[in-house]
Write an enzyme that holds these catalytic residues in place. Structure first.
Site, PDB file in Angstrom:
ATOM      1  N   TYR A  57       2.975   1.405   3.397  1.00 10.94           N
ATOM      2  CA  TYR A  57       1.830   2.193   3.884  1.00 10.94           C
ATOM      3  C   TYR A  57       0.606   1.288   4.113  1.00 10.94           C
ATOM      4  O   TYR A  57       0.049   1.267   5.221  1.00 10.94           O
ATOM      5  CB  TYR A  57       1.502   3.320   2.895  1.00 10.94           C
ATOM      6  CG  TYR A  57       1.488   4.718   3.512  1.00 10.94           C
ATOM      7  CD1 TYR A  57       1.276   4.917   4.870  1.00 10.94           C
ATOM      8  CD2 TYR A  57       1.660   5.843   2.723  1.00 10.94           C
ATOM      9  CE1 TYR A  57       1.263   6.193   5.414  1.00 10.94           C
ATOM     10  CE2 TYR A  57       1.635   7.134   3.267  1.00 10.94           C
ATOM     11  CZ  TYR A  57       1.444   7.296   4.607  1.00 10.94           C
ATOM     12  OH  TYR A  57       1.422   8.555   5.139  1.00 10.94           O
TER      13      TYR A  57
ATOM     14  N   GLU B 108      -2.301  -1.192  11.985  1.00 15.47           N
ATOM     15  CA  GLU B 108      -2.941  -0.260  12.924  1.00 15.47           C
ATOM     16  C   GLU B 108      -4.432  -0.585  13.085  1.00 15.47           C
ATOM     17  O   GLU B 108      -4.948  -0.640  14.205  1.00 15.47           O
ATOM     18  CB  GLU B 108      -2.770   1.180  12.419  1.00 15.47           C
ATOM     19  CG  GLU B 108      -1.321   1.639  12.466  1.00 15.47           C
ATOM     20  CD  GLU B 108      -1.098   2.998  11.829  1.00 15.47           C
ATOM     21  OE1 GLU B 108      -2.025   3.821  11.794  1.00 15.47           O
ATOM     22  OE2 GLU B 108       0.033   3.250  11.367  1.00 15.47           O
TER      23      GLU B 108
END
Ligand SMILES: CCCCCCCCCCCCC[C@@H](O)CC(=O)SCCNC(=O)CCNC(=O)[C@H](O)C(C)(C)COP(=O)(O)OP(=O)(O)OC[C@H]1O[C@@H](n2cnc3c(N)ncnc32)[C@H](O)[C@@H]1OP(=O)(O)O
EC number: 4.2.1.134
Length: 288
Positions: free
Chosen positions: A210, A217
């Protein structure tokens, strides 16, 4: 009894409940113990839409499968197998590309069609929650899926100069490993043959993947900023006949900032799922 207030799970899901009174008690329960029945309410605590599902479906203790109608089970099995296969194809294509070319340059271009198809297909997950065939919060799923769709279509697809950034590889690898594990977990669970290592991987890999995915991102959006500013893409300037203005550059800055409150909520949601599934813990109301 401690009071429960309507709130999003960890502040996200609108149907979730969180403690307004004394802190909740964590009871370690064996997934098969009768005490686990308390977790039939866990979907409410977790911000899921629990219970509201297709006719014939029941909520059960974690570790036991919920009973779904045959149509929902068949559809979800098909969906999860297709998604596992799709992300496996993507993984193989990425490994092959790297082994043949020895560089990440051109990797995104070579896998983009498959990525776009399967990530966009994941929009169905929001529908699964909405119609109640999976007991997950619409909001948690909505944030997760929409941020991915945003990355795929409005960032990586639309801004060609950033497609060869290392950060793109970072989130591609994190997403791919996660999705192969996640969809195979759902598939094997539906078939009632879940190998422990898949369950373990589903609720442990995310701890690293994660943050890695989010870093990828954010770095990719950051890399896109100069191009977006220079070209003014997706922006609407005044004056125009509708008298509205929109600046994609500032939108991206706000999106990056929104990771600060939103990502921890997804992460803590997964940590709670992990405690529930791997350790059989359940949050119960505490007597005052
Ligand atoms: C427009 C601009 C938007 C911009 C937004 C900007 C803010 C964004 C901030 C957020 C950043 C996210 C970044 C992210 O993209 C980065 C990464 O993903 S990196 C890689 C690591 N990622 C992960 O590990 C993802 C983890 N996420 C998930 O697993 C899910 O998406 C999530 C919804 C978060 C959690 O899933 P869920 O609550 O469903 O947990 P479980 O898997 O434990 O499932 C609970 C029960 O539901 C059943 N279920 C769920 N789905 C299915 C299915 N497809 N088929 C069958 N059953 C399903 C599951 O079996 C459990 O059932 P039971 O309790 O009965 O066992």
């Amino acid at each position: 009894m401690g009071r429960l207030t309507e709130a999003a799970e960890a502040g996200v899901g609108a149907q979730a409940a969180r403690w307004a009174g004394p802190p909740p008690t964590l009871l370690p329960l064996s997934p098969t113990s009768p005490g686990c029945a308390a977790t039939m309410a866990s979907s409410d605590e977790d911000g899921t839409n629990g219970g509201t599902s297709e006719a014939g479906e029941d909520r059960e203790a974690p570790g036991k499968r919920r009973r779904l109608g045959w149509l929902a089970t068949t559809w979800l099995t098909f969906y999860n197998i297709a998604m596992t296969a799709g992300w496996l194809v993507l993984a193989i294509a990425m490994v092959r590309f790297y082994m043949e070319k020895g560089t990440h340059r051109g990797l995104y271009k070579s896998i983009q069609k498959t990525l776009k198809f399967f990530q966009t297909f994941a929009l169905l997950e929001i529908i699964h929650c909405l119609i109640g065939i999976v007991p997950t919060s619409v909001l948690v799923t909505g944030v997760q899926v929409s941020s991915r769709i945003f990355m795929v279509w409005l960032i990586t697809h639309s801004i060609k100069p950033i497609q060869n950034e290392e950060s793109v590889v970072l989130f591609l690898v994190a997403w791919t490993v996660t999705e192969i594990t996640r969809y195979s977990f759902y598939t094997f669970s539906l078939l009632d043959h879940l190998p422990y290592f898949i369950k373990w991987a589903r609720y442990n890999f995310f701890i690293i993947l994660y943050p890695v995915g989010v870093a990828g991102e954010l770095l990719t959006i950051y890399a896109a900023l100069p191009y977006v500013k220079k070209t003014g893409m997706f922006s609407i300037r005044l004056p125009n006949k509708y008298n509205v203005s929109f600046d994609y550059y500032y939108f991206l800055l706000i999106t990056m900032a929104s990771y600060i409150p939103l990502f921890p909520q997804l992460y803590f949601h997964m940590l709670r799922q992990r405690r529930k599934v791997l350790h059989g813990e359940v949050i119960v109301e505490k007597d005052d």
